[in-house]
Design an enzyme around this catalytic site. Structure first.
Site, PDB file in Angstrom:
ATOM      1  N   GLU A 131      12.943 -14.589  45.053  1.00  0.00           N
ATOM      2  CA  GLU A 131      11.778 -14.332  44.192  1.00  0.00           C
ATOM      3  C   GLU A 131      12.185 -14.062  42.752  1.00  0.00           C
ATOM      4  OE1 GLU A 131       9.048 -11.265  45.464  1.00  0.00           O
ATOM      5  OE2 GLU A 131       8.100 -12.592  46.908  1.00  0.00           O
ATOM      6  N   HIS A 158      28.506 -21.645  65.656  1.00  0.00           N
ATOM      7  CA  HIS A 158      28.282 -22.575  66.775  1.00  0.00           C
ATOM      8  C   HIS A 158      26.993 -23.364  66.591  1.00  0.00           C
ATOM      9  CE1 HIS A 158      31.624 -20.880  69.187  1.00  0.00           C
ATOM     10  NE2 HIS A 158      31.412 -19.875  68.353  1.00  0.00           N
ATOM     11  N   LYS A 200      -1.692 -18.429  48.517  1.00  0.00           N
ATOM     12  CA  LYS A 200      -2.815 -17.506  48.735  1.00  0.00           C
ATOM     13  C   LYS A 200      -4.121 -18.166  48.294  1.00  0.00           C
ATOM     14  CE  LYS A 200      -0.099 -13.335  47.861  1.00  0.00           C
ATOM     15  NZ  LYS A 200       0.102 -12.232  46.941  1.00  0.00           N
TER      16      LYS A 200
HETATM   17  O1  PA5 Z   1       8.169  -8.601  45.762  1.00  0.00           O
HETATM   18  C1  PA5 Z   1       6.954  -8.746  45.746  1.00  0.00           C
HETATM   19  O2  PA5 Z   1       6.301  -8.453  44.766  1.00  0.00           O
HETATM   20  C2  PA5 Z   1       6.191  -9.266  46.957  1.00  0.00           C
HETATM   21  O3  PA5 Z   1       7.011  -9.653  47.990  1.00  0.00           O
HETATM   22  C3  PA5 Z   1       5.307  -8.144  47.473  1.00  0.00           C
HETATM   23  O4  PA5 Z   1       6.088  -7.047  47.782  1.00  0.00           O
HETATM   24  C4  PA5 Z   1       4.531  -8.564  48.695  1.00  0.00           C
HETATM   25  O5  PA5 Z   1       3.775  -9.702  48.392  1.00  0.00           O
HETATM   26  C5  PA5 Z   1       3.613  -7.448  49.149  1.00  0.00           C
HETATM   27  O6  PA5 Z   1       2.789  -7.037  48.109  1.00  0.00           O
HETATM   28  P1  PA5 Z   1       1.995  -5.688  48.190  1.00  0.00           P
HETATM   29  O7  PA5 Z   1       2.952  -4.574  48.279  1.00  0.00           O
HETATM   30  O8  PA5 Z   1       1.178  -5.659  46.946  1.00  0.00           O
HETATM   31  O9  PA5 Z   1       1.124  -5.769  49.434  1.00  0.00           O
END
Ligand code: PA5
Length: 438
Positions: free
Chosen positions: A289, A310, A424
């Site tokens: 990310e 393996h 989303k």
């Molecule tokens: O790193 C990030 O921002 C995302 O992976 C969020 O943690 C994830 O989408 C969950 O978001 P939230 O904590 O708002 O539910």
């Protein structure tokens, strides 16, 4: 407990000192940008000082909540996804072992997870478990609006209220979310849940050392003081030293960018201890990310050896040369298991009987590293003295700091994740969410 350290000896035929010298200035500039808060995403640098600035009263409150809930729950459901889930699971599974049997102590509940999937069969299974067991819940979402944990919480909350009544259910729920806004914040206020705040300036994937990770980890019976102390010690090293040789985070950030520029587009994080499996999942989110944007970024991949030797060993040895390998190498096991002597030796392995399983595993590791180097795969080793809270605290901070530096060297904003929204929007449209046209 000793420090984690970086071993670069297996890189000598892939990266030379002139390449490191020429990237060093960029790495130091990236470090200055990170610490000075002058780069992209500087609104999300709250994790940088966090381990040292963590409020002692917040830690004490977590411990008090753990004691209160552990007295009445045999199962603890942690609801969250991505950065609101992976860090806690990474640490808990690393410490308790894959089968849960390495956790020697105490009367702590078994931690199970929800909100990280939309699988109906998963929730059927979970509800069957919760029918039988006394349980409590942590619901974790920074935005407070993420669909997966919202759906999970709706199901679990209804079950909990039916099982214990609304007032007792409220006593068994802890919400970890934004201080001021979001649906979860509003529900928690309305229902009177115990609440912890995810700081505004800490993004999900950098939040494991905040209540997001600390509460579930403490609930599983592990020592969050030692986890934070490991992170503080690593922070000191990362912040104070400008030498690539002495500062493992700077060296790691430098190496992965040198390798990337030479066409190594995939990094495989490898372990020889299956209890680190979820640590790799956490790491994949952290780097994926943070760096995978603007058509750039190393693809983070993970393997558990020797298991995956393996299955994926053939590709690593002889497939396309697009990867490098980072091995999390654990020096000392926590326990020992003897290999029995067998008079008849029908399986032919009596020659191993005098050796410990760890010696065999370490030889498998060395043999693998040598083979992969010979096959053209650069290997970096991160040596961990063992798997314990203090070491994991160091490892978390090491990877986080290196990630911030590495992202700036790559030239991206390491602290946003605009691409996560695309699926989303489609999903909401397909499901007919109000405000999203078909
Ligand atoms: O790193 C990030 O921002 C995302 O992976 C969020 O943690 C994830 O989408 C969950 O978001 P939230 O904590 O708002 O539910």
């Amino acid at each position: 407990m000793k420090n984690i350290s970086l071993d670069t000896q297996h890189l000598s035929s892939f990266v030379d000192s002139s390449e490191l010298n020429s990237i060093q200035q960029e790495v130091l500039e990236a470090k200055r940008t990170l610490l000075g808060g002058t780069g992209k995403g500087s609104d999300f640098l709250g994790w940088v000082p966090f381990p040292e600035e963590v409020s002692p009263s917040m830690v004490e409150n977590i411990k008090a909540d753990v004691a209160r809930l552990a007295a009445k729950a045999r199962v603890f459901v942690v609801i969250g996804i991505g950065g609101s889930y992976l860090g806690a699971r990474a640490v808990i599974e690393a410490l308790q072992g894959e089968l849960g049997g390495l956790h020697a102590g105490g009367d702590f509940p078994k931690v199970v997870y929800a909100g990280h999937t939309l699988s109906e069969d998963y929730y059927y299974e979970l509800m069957n478990l919760l029918d039988k067991e006394d349980y409590a819940v942590a619901v974790i979402s920074k935005s407070g609006t993420t669909t997966e944990p919202a759906v999970a919480f709706r199901i679990v909350k209804a079950h909990l209220e039916k099982k214990y009544g609304r007032a007792e259910a409220a006593e068994r729920i802890v919400a970890i979310t934004d201080e001021h806004r979001g649906a979860l914040h509003d529900i928690a206020q309305e229902e009177g849940y115990r609440m912890y705040v995810i700081p505004d300036n800490v993004g999900g994937r950098f939040s494991v050392l905040t209540p997001v990770g600390l509460l579930p980890i403490a609930m599983a019976g592990f020592d969050i003081d030692r986890l934070l102390s490991g992170a503080c010690d690593m922070r000191k090293l990362c912040v104070e030293s400008d030498s690539l040789e002495d500062n493992p985070a700077l060296m790691y950030a430098a190496l992965r960018n040198v390798l990337y520029r030479k066409g190594r587009k995939v990094e495989m994080l490898v372990n020889f201890e299956p209890r680190l499996r979820y640590f790799s999942e956490w790491w994949k989110q952290l780097y994926g990310e943070s760096e995978g944007k603007e058509g750039k970024g190393i693809l983070p991949h993970s393997l558990c050896f020797t298991t995956d030797l393996h299955s994926m060993g053939q590709y690593v040895q002889e497939g396309e040369r697009l990867m490098f390998e980072t091995v999390m190498s654990v020096k000392n096991p926590q326990f020992s298991v003897a290999i029995p002597w067998d008079e008849r030796n029908l399986d032919g392995i009596n020659y191993l009987q005098q050796k410990s399983l760890t010696e065999i595993n370490h030889n498998a590791e060395l043999g693998t590293i040598m083979a992969h180097c010979d096959g053209g795969v650069p290997v970096v080793r991160i040596e961990l003295p063992g798997i314990a809270e203090y070491v994991l605290g160091q490892l978390i901070y090491f990877f986080e700091f290196a990630c911030g530096v590495s992202g700036y060297v790559l030239g991206v904003n390491p602290f946003d994740q605009p691409g996560v929204e695309a699926y989303k929007k489609n999903m909401f449209r397909l499901l007919g969410k109000p405000g999203y046209n078909k």
